[in-house]
Design an enzyme around this catalytic site. Structure first.
Site, PDB file in Angstrom:
ATOM      1  N   ARG A  16     -26.991 -11.665 -29.931  1.00 23.41           N
ATOM      2  CA  ARG A  16     -25.865 -12.450 -30.462  1.00 23.41           C
ATOM      3  C   ARG A  16     -26.334 -13.436 -31.541  1.00 23.41           C
ATOM      4  NH1 ARG A  16     -23.103 -15.090 -25.622  1.00 23.41           N
ATOM      5  NH2 ARG A  16     -25.232 -15.065 -24.820  1.00 23.41           N
ATOM      6  N   LEU A  18     -25.696 -13.444 -34.696  1.00 27.46           N
ATOM      7  CA  LEU A  18     -24.646 -13.863 -35.631  1.00 27.46           C
ATOM      8  C   LEU A  18     -23.771 -14.955 -34.990  1.00 27.46           C
ATOM      9  CD1 LEU A  18     -23.251 -13.470 -38.373  1.00 27.46           C
ATOM     10  CD2 LEU A  18     -21.856 -11.678 -37.335  1.00 27.46           C
ATOM     11  N   SER A 434      -5.998 -22.380 -11.500  1.00 26.13           N
ATOM     12  CA  SER A 434      -7.236 -23.094 -11.807  1.00 26.13           C
ATOM     13  C   SER A 434      -6.955 -24.523 -12.261  1.00 26.13           C
ATOM     14  CB  SER A 434      -8.016 -22.352 -12.893  1.00 26.13           C
ATOM     15  OG  SER A 434      -7.244 -22.234 -14.046  1.00 26.13           O
ATOM     16  N   GLU A 485      -9.797 -23.235  -7.875  1.00 27.26           N
ATOM     17  CA  GLU A 485     -10.728 -22.198  -8.356  1.00 27.26           C
ATOM     18  C   GLU A 485     -12.085 -22.690  -8.869  1.00 27.26           C
ATOM     19  OE1 GLU A 485      -8.777 -19.310 -10.937  1.00 27.26           O
ATOM     20  OE2 GLU A 485      -6.872 -19.529  -9.867  1.00 27.26           O
ATOM     21  N   CYS A 517     -17.732 -13.410 -27.555  1.00 19.60           N
ATOM     22  CA  CYS A 517     -18.050 -12.131 -26.931  1.00 19.60           C
ATOM     23  C   CYS A 517     -17.663 -12.167 -25.463  1.00 19.60           C
ATOM     24  CB  CYS A 517     -19.545 -11.846 -27.031  1.00 19.60           C
ATOM     25  SG  CYS A 517     -20.135 -11.826 -28.712  1.00 19.60           S
ATOM     26  N   GLU A 666       4.562 -17.086 -19.054  1.00 19.46           N
ATOM     27  CA  GLU A 666       4.360 -18.021 -20.154  1.00 19.46           C
ATOM     28  C   GLU A 666       5.640 -18.128 -20.967  1.00 19.46           C
ATOM     29  OE1 GLU A 666       0.527 -17.514 -22.092  1.00 19.46           O
ATOM     30  OE2 GLU A 666       1.531 -17.804 -24.006  1.00 19.46           O
ATOM     31  N   HIS A 695      -2.388 -24.340 -23.726  1.00 19.74           N
ATOM     32  CA  HIS A 695      -3.421 -24.004 -24.704  1.00 19.74           C
ATOM     33  C   HIS A 695      -3.800 -25.188 -25.578  1.00 19.74           C
ATOM     34  CE1 HIS A 695      -1.666 -20.088 -23.606  1.00 19.74           C
ATOM     35  NE2 HIS A 695      -2.935 -19.761 -23.565  1.00 19.74           N
ATOM     36  N   CYS A 727       0.065 -21.464 -17.665  1.00 19.00           N
ATOM     37  CA  CYS A 727      -1.093 -20.669 -17.251  1.00 19.00           C
ATOM     38  C   CYS A 727      -2.057 -21.594 -16.504  1.00 19.00           C
ATOM     39  CB  CYS A 727      -1.747 -20.055 -18.498  1.00 19.00           C
ATOM     40  SG  CYS A 727      -2.977 -18.786 -18.121  1.00 19.00           S
TER      41      CYS A 727
HETATM   42  N1  GLN Z   1      -5.145 -18.011 -11.513  1.00 15.71           N
HETATM   43  C1  GLN Z   1      -5.743 -17.922 -12.799  1.00 15.71           C
HETATM   44  C2  GLN Z   1      -5.964 -19.321 -13.358  1.00 15.71           C
HETATM   45  O1  GLN Z   1      -5.204 -20.173 -13.117  1.00 15.71           O
HETATM   46  C3  GLN Z   1      -4.902 -17.151 -13.768  1.00 15.71           C
HETATM   47  C4  GLN Z   1      -5.562 -17.052 -15.104  1.00 15.71           C
HETATM   48  C5  GLN Z   1      -4.814 -16.243 -16.124  1.00 15.71           C
HETATM   49  O2  GLN Z   1      -3.686 -15.928 -15.985  1.00 15.71           O
HETATM   50  N2  GLN Z   1      -5.469 -15.874 -17.199  1.00 15.71           N
HETATM   51  O3  GLN Z   1      -6.891 -19.564 -14.078  1.00 15.71           O
HETATM   52 ZN    ZN Z   2      -2.091 -16.941 -17.439  1.00 18.53          ZN
END
Ligand code: GLN
Ligand code: ZN
Length: 755
Positions: A16, A18, A434, A485, A517, A666, A695, A727
């Site tokens: 890796r 680059l 998470s 998590e 990656c 989402e 995000h 998420c």
């Molecule tokens: N349970 C996972 C989290 O909360 C779901 C992650 C995801 O949807 N990409 O991180």
């Molecule tokens: Zn998600």
């Protein structure tokens, strides 16, 4: 005579290199000259690998600092307005990553791969002009090293087809302008050598194209073949068959067609046409998407089948697509089980395979070493078939004897029991699973993996995190809690490491986008779950609260879609084994008193086939396996699932068929638009539309969330709705998460009181 052909080679570097230099450059630890230097070394190394492996057609311009589509946008001069005052590398990386004043261009998945490209932005005013010397310079660079490359370009139709129109104007209105630039470029190229091969990649041709797009093919390739007599034009397609386009291309003056016979079996149907047209066929038989060693006998047999129709003189043996989608080399895998390693071939090893298959197919002279390798190949393939590592009779029997494929109770009945049991009414609050992955958590995991701390120390640290995480959720008044998590590095790897049949590499990185990656697990054998994987953690978390603790698992479809999957048994068989393992985990959880269980299917949509004709089968496969994975859930066990998308229009009925009691999705960035789709189809089950975008580090205000919730309950009854973020929160920082969730709970309170 030239006999074999590599569509393209990975470029991030086998260590890796680059990635590393780019990231140093972006963080201002080094200058761009250093990046250029590393890039040049990498190109040289990659060309030499191919030369040493005796590859005849080696690509130039397959290299990119970030992405080939972005390079093409630069090449064609289609620079969006907001970047017009920049130039060179500043321009390039600003387009890819944004800068202080301008947002980056959008990025999206390259067909059904995990590679992401930068989406060109086109408006009716976009001007196309030849704007880069990269193509010419890379050709010259290789030539100086004694390698006469074939030049890779992205075809005009694919380029425009993958662009987005920012003013709703017709993107294909520009086709002639793009072709004009390409003609100008071809003229330049024609001066470089006596004879030059130029490849136009047109993977768009493997999709179901409308007649309008199909009608562009002939004029475009008639025009491009008419520029210079010393240029031979190849059109390649990959990832599926491209029969509709092939039928047209055989009637243009192109020199050769490159087709994928691994993922586009139906390409066999157009062999007759190719034969009659006398075109050269680059037969993609070495898999550019998977990592298993080729079975040489099978490859030669496939080539023989092709040459029953197309004459051997017109066949070139090729890779099915660019090798960009496989890792570099097995050379650095020191820990991988040696037997498993003997079944694998990454990019560098595939070059050797290609060369040997070519020799066998054309009856060329084999060296002693070649003969030995071929013999070994037969042996290794035989060994793999009978290896005890792969076959687990217990699992196979369990699958054979499966009788229950879905839950015993219907949703309408289950939900009554569940509401009774959990005593919730409307707008129940929860999160997706998470919580922030802190530096401490990462360090703890790293130390434990390196045997620097004991298991007890490791567990104590995780428990401490869970304590805090649960206490926080309790305190702010969320309804349904999660453990956060902290024990997971990644939602697939965590489970893969605890199941049999999975292997992990040290260095099998594949470029995902830019410098990023991924290192997908390898599913090499029958999958089983020797021990419960999450039960202890979830039970522990539950013991810390009187509220409901939601268990957290990854679903079978997602695990499959994010792994390299064995190719010796049907994919469905592998999925069933995984579904069965998850099923056992679900059962253990419910028996341990965990009555809400979320089975995430984050990659559900990613696996969608490129061709409409294959969609039904995919959906059936995905739905069946999800249902199987939760089939043991009793009526009062509530199954949740989660998907990170906002485009559900065409798959809503499939989502409903998964039969999860609750799905979180989402939606924050699309207001209540998405929910309307659920309403339109009278979606039965409960839904948790994400009310804020995770995000970004931005903390949404209470007021904003109140408005969002109000917009949601305008569409669906509040009894059907849950309230949660978009998420998981693992990429966020604690202060942001805390305030956002406090606001979320407050917002729900306000909405409830105002009704
Ligand atoms: N349970 C996972 C989290 O909360 C779901 C992650 C995801 O949807 N990409 O991180
Ligand atoms: Zn998600």
């Amino acid at each position: 005579m030239s006999k074999n052909y590599v569509i393209g080679f990975p470029r991030i570097g086998e260590k890796r290199e680059l990635k590393k230099v780019l990231e140093q450059y972006w963080s201002k630890q080094t200058d761009f000259n250093e990046v250029k230097y590393v890039a040049e070394q990498l190109r040289k190394r990659h060309w030499n690998y191919q030369k040493e492996a005796k590859i005849d057609f080696i690509a130039s311009n397959d290299f990119s600092y970030y992405d080939n589509m972005l390079d093409t946008t630069i090449l064609l001069g289609a620079i969006p307005q907001r970047f017009q005052n920049l130039k060179d590398e500043e321009l390039y990386f600003a387009m890819a990553r944004g800068n202080e004043t301008s947002v980056a261009m959008e990025m999206t998945k390259w067909f059904n791969t995990n590679y992401h490209y930068i989406v060109p932005e086109i408006s009716k005013d976009t001007k196309f002009t030849l704007n880069s010397k990269k193509v010419i310079e890379e050709y010259k660079e290789a030539l100086e090293l004694g390698i006469k490359t074939k030049i890779n370009l992205i075809g005009a139709i694919t380029y425009l087809g993958l662009s987005k129109s920012i003013d709703n104007s017709d993107i294909f209105a520009h086709i002639n302008n793009v072709v004009e630039v390409y003609k100008e470029l071809l003229l330049e190229i024609s001066k470089l050598n006596d004879e030059i091969v130029v490849e136009f990649a047109e993977p768009l041709f493997v999709k179901d194209l409308d007649t309008k797009v199909l009608s562009l093919i002939k004029p475009v390739y008639d025009a491009l073949t008419n520029v210079a007599p010393n240029i031979k034009i190849v059109v390649t397609t990959y990832f599926e068959h491209s029969n509709e386009a092939t039928k047209i291309l055989v009637n243009t003056p192109i020199w050769a067609l490159g087709l994928d016979f691994i993922h586009g079996n139906k390409n066999l149907e157009t062999l007759e046409l190719i034969k009659n047209s006398n075109k050269v066929l680059i037969a993609g038989v070495i898999d550019g998407r998977n990592i298993w060693k080729s079975n040489f006998e099978d490859k030669v047999a496939l080539l023989n089948k092709i040459s029953n129709v197309v004459s051997k003189e017109n066949i070139i043996v090729g890779t099915s697509c660019s090798l960009l989608h496989v890792p570099f080399t097995l050379n650095y895998e020191e820990k991988l089980d040696s037997e498993i390693k003997s079944w694998l071939a990454f990019a560098v090893e595939k070059l050797k395979e290609l060369s040997l298959v070519t020799k066998q197919f054309f009856d060329l002279k084999l060296s002693l070493e070649d003969t030995a390798t071929i013999k070994r190949n037969v042996e290794e393939n035989k060994q793999r078939k009978i290896s005890s590592k792969i076959h687990n009779k217990v699992v196979q029997d369990e699958i054979k004897n499966l009788k229950v494929f879905e839950r015993a109770d219907k949703f309408q009945d289950r939900i009554k029991v569940q509401r009774e049991f959990f005593k919730y009414d409307a707008l129940t609050t929860t999160t997706i699973g998470s919580f922030p992955q802190t530096p401490e958590i990462r360090e703890n995991r790293k130390q434990y993996k390196a045997n620097a701390i004991s298991k007890e120390q490791y567990v104590a640290e995780i428990k401490k995190y869970i304590d805090d995480c649960v206490a926080f959720q309790d305190e702010i008044g969320l309804d349904v809690l999660v453990h956060g998590e902290p024990e997971r590095n990644d939602m697939v790897e965590y489970f893969g490491e605890l199941m049999e049949g999975f292997a992990f590499t040290q260095n099998a990185w594949v470029q995902s986008y830019g410098s990023r990656c991924v290192k997908p697990p390898l599913i090499f054998g029958d999958v089983s779950r020797p021990n419960p994987m999450t039960v202890e953690w979830i039970k522990y978390a539950q013991s810390k609260t009187k509220k409901v603790m939601k268990g957290m698992l990854t679903g079978p479809v997602t695990i499959l879609n994010w792994s390299f999957v064995r190719d010796d048994i049907p994919r469905n068989e592998v999925t069933k084994q995984i579904a069965l393992a998850i099923n056992k985990e679900v059962d253990d959880l419910q028996n341990a008193g965990i009555k809400m269980i979320q089975v995430d299917e984050a990659a559900f949509k990613e696996g969608y086939p490129l061709r409409i004709e294959n969609i039904k089968a995919y959906e059936n496969w995905a739905v069946e396996n999800f249902r199987l994975s939760v089939s043991c859930a009793k009526a009062d066990t509530q199954i949740h699932t989660h998907m990170c998308y906002s485009e559900f229009n065409d798959i809503i009925k499939t989502i409903e068929a998964m039969d999860a009691d609750v799905i979180s999705i989402e939606t924050a960035r699309s207001g209540n638009r998405l929910l309307k789709i659920f309403k339109e189809v009278a979606y039965k089950q409960e839904i948790g539309p994400g009310i804020y975008d995770i995000h970004s580090p931005r903390v949404p205000s209470v007021e904003e969330m109140v408005n969002q919730i109000k917009a949601l309950i305008e569409v669906l009854p509040k009894e059907q709705l849950w309230i949660n973020p978009d998420c998981g929160l693992k990429t966020r920082k604690w202060p942001e998460v805390k305030q956002s969730l406090i606001n979320l709970v407050e917002a729900v309170k306000i909405v409830k009181n105002s009704n």
